[in-house]
Design a protein around this motif. Sequence first.
Motif, short mmCIF file in Angstrom:
data_model
loop_
_atom_site.label_atom_id
_atom_site.label_comp_id
_atom_site.label_asym_id
_atom_site.label_seq_id
_atom_site.Cartn_x
_atom_site.Cartn_y
_atom_site.Cartn_z
N LYS A 15 0.83 -1.22 0.00
CA LYS A 15 0.00 0.00 0.00
C LYS A 15 0.85 1.26 0.00
CE LYS A 15 -3.72 -2.05 2.65
NZ LYS A 15 -4.42 -1.97 3.93
N GLU A 16 1.93 1.25 0.78
CA GLU A 16 2.76 2.44 0.90
C GLU A 16 3.56 2.73 -0.37
OE1 GLU A 16 6.32 4.30 3.70
OE2 GLU A 16 5.36 2.43 4.31
N PHE A 17 4.10 1.70 -0.99
CA PHE A 17 5.01 1.91 -2.10
C PHE A 17 4.42 1.57 -3.47
CE2 PHE A 17 7.69 0.90 1.63
CZ PHE A 17 8.28 2.16 1.78
N GLY A 18 3.27 0.91 -3.49
CA GLY A 18 2.65 0.53 -4.75
C GLY A 18 1.74 1.62 -5.30
N THR A 19 1.07 1.29 -6.38
CA THR A 19 0.12 2.21 -7.01
C THR A 19 -1.24 1.54 -7.06
OG1 THR A 19 0.69 1.39 -9.20
CG2 THR A 19 1.90 3.32 -8.43
N VAL A 20 -2.28 2.34 -7.11
CA VAL A 20 -3.64 1.82 -7.19
C VAL A 20 -4.05 1.73 -8.66
CG1 VAL A 20 -6.05 2.18 -6.51
CG2 VAL A 20 -4.22 2.87 -4.97
N SER A 21 -4.52 0.56 -9.05
CA SER A 21 -4.96 0.36 -10.44
C SER A 21 -6.41 0.81 -10.59
CB SER A 21 -4.81 -1.11 -10.83
OG SER A 21 -5.64 -1.91 -10.02
N ASN A 27 -0.81 -2.39 -6.78
CA ASN A 27 0.18 -3.14 -7.55
C ASN A 27 1.58 -2.59 -7.26
OD1 ASN A 27 -1.55 -4.83 -9.35
ND2 ASN A 27 -2.34 -2.81 -9.86
N ILE A 28 2.56 -3.50 -7.26
CA ILE A 28 3.95 -3.11 -7.07
C ILE A 28 4.82 -4.14 -7.79
CG2 ILE A 28 4.18 -4.42 -4.90
CD1 ILE A 28 5.94 -2.08 -3.85
N SER A 29 5.94 -3.70 -8.30
CA SER A 29 6.85 -4.66 -8.92
C SER A 29 7.58 -5.41 -7.81
CB SER A 29 7.86 -3.94 -9.82
OG SER A 29 8.78 -3.20 -9.03
N LYS A 55 -5.06 -15.99 -0.84
CA LYS A 55 -5.70 -15.17 -1.88
C LYS A 55 -5.73 -13.69 -1.51
CE LYS A 55 -8.45 -18.98 -3.69
NZ LYS A 55 -7.34 -19.64 -4.23
N LYS A 56 -4.67 -13.25 -0.84
CA LYS A 56 -4.53 -11.83 -0.50
C LYS A 56 -3.69 -11.10 -1.53
CE LYS A 56 -5.28 -12.82 4.25
NZ LYS A 56 -5.49 -12.22 5.49
N VAL A 57 -2.80 -11.83 -2.21
CA VAL A 57 -1.99 -11.26 -3.27
C VAL A 57 -1.97 -12.22 -4.45
CG1 VAL A 57 -0.47 -10.00 -1.67
CG2 VAL A 57 0.21 -12.26 -2.51
N ALA A 58 -1.56 -11.69 -5.60
CA ALA A 58 -1.40 -12.52 -6.80
C ALA A 58 -0.13 -12.10 -7.52
CB ALA A 58 -2.60 -12.38 -7.71
N PHE A 59 0.54 -13.09 -8.11
CA PHE A 59 1.67 -12.87 -8.99
C PHE A 59 1.79 -14.11 -9.86
CE2 PHE A 59 3.06 -14.15 -4.78
CZ PHE A 59 3.83 -15.27 -5.01
N GLU A 60 2.42 -13.97 -11.01
CA GLU A 60 2.43 -15.02 -12.02
C GLU A 60 3.29 -16.23 -11.67
OE1 GLU A 60 0.54 -15.32 -14.86
OE2 GLU A 60 -0.51 -13.64 -13.97
N ALA A 61 4.45 -16.02 -11.13
CA ALA A 61 5.40 -17.12 -10.91
C ALA A 61 5.08 -17.90 -9.64
CB ALA A 61 6.81 -16.56 -10.83
N ASP A 71 10.64 -7.21 -12.43
CA ASP A 71 9.54 -6.47 -13.05
C ASP A 71 8.19 -7.17 -12.95
OD1 ASP A 71 11.25 -4.37 -13.82
OD2 ASP A 71 11.88 -5.51 -15.59
N VAL A 72 8.14 -8.31 -12.29
CA VAL A 72 6.88 -9.05 -12.15
C VAL A 72 5.97 -8.28 -11.19
CG1 VAL A 72 5.81 -11.18 -11.29
CG2 VAL A 72 7.92 -11.29 -12.63
N PRO A 73 4.72 -8.00 -11.62
CA PRO A 73 3.81 -7.27 -10.73
C PRO A 73 3.24 -8.17 -9.63
CG PRO A 73 2.75 -7.69 -12.84
CD PRO A 73 4.15 -8.19 -12.96
N VAL A 74 3.13 -7.60 -8.45
CA VAL A 74 2.48 -8.25 -7.31
C VAL A 74 1.24 -7.41 -7.02
CG1 VAL A 74 2.68 -8.88 -4.88
CG2 VAL A 74 4.67 -9.09 -6.39
N THR A 75 0.08 -8.05 -6.96
CA THR A 75 -1.19 -7.36 -6.76
C THR A 75 -1.77 -7.72 -5.41
OG1 THR A 75 -1.64 -7.42 -9.13
CG2 THR A 75 -3.53 -7.02 -7.69
N LEU A 76 -2.17 -6.69 -4.64
CA LEU A 76 -2.83 -6.87 -3.35
C LEU A 76 -4.32 -6.81 -3.57
CD1 LEU A 76 -2.74 -6.98 -0.21
CD2 LEU A 76 -2.66 -4.48 -0.27
N PHE A 77 -5.06 -7.82 -3.10
CA PHE A 77 -6.51 -7.88 -3.32
C PHE A 77 -7.34 -7.30 -2.21
CE2 PHE A 77 -5.44 -11.56 -6.17
CZ PHE A 77 -5.69 -10.87 -7.33
#
Length: 79
Positions: A15-21, A27-29, A55-61, A71-77
Amino acid sequence: MNTSHEISVLKDAIKEFGTVSADGNYNISYGLLFEKTANTLEALNGTLRAAKRQKKVAFEAELLMMPRDKDVPVTLFED
């Protein structure tokens, strides 16, 4: 390791360092998250995997590694 505390620290950092989509999620790298939590989360990958299972966050790998996945995005739900 107190998983709920670690996940709380992770969520706060996103929340502090990411951006809101546009959909309202944060989202944050992975590279930025890794850099910003280096002194607060000893086991970032373990915390990310636990948060993903809940299921609090998502990332591809399955496992994120620096510098390969910087550069992989991490998303907070959830807030």
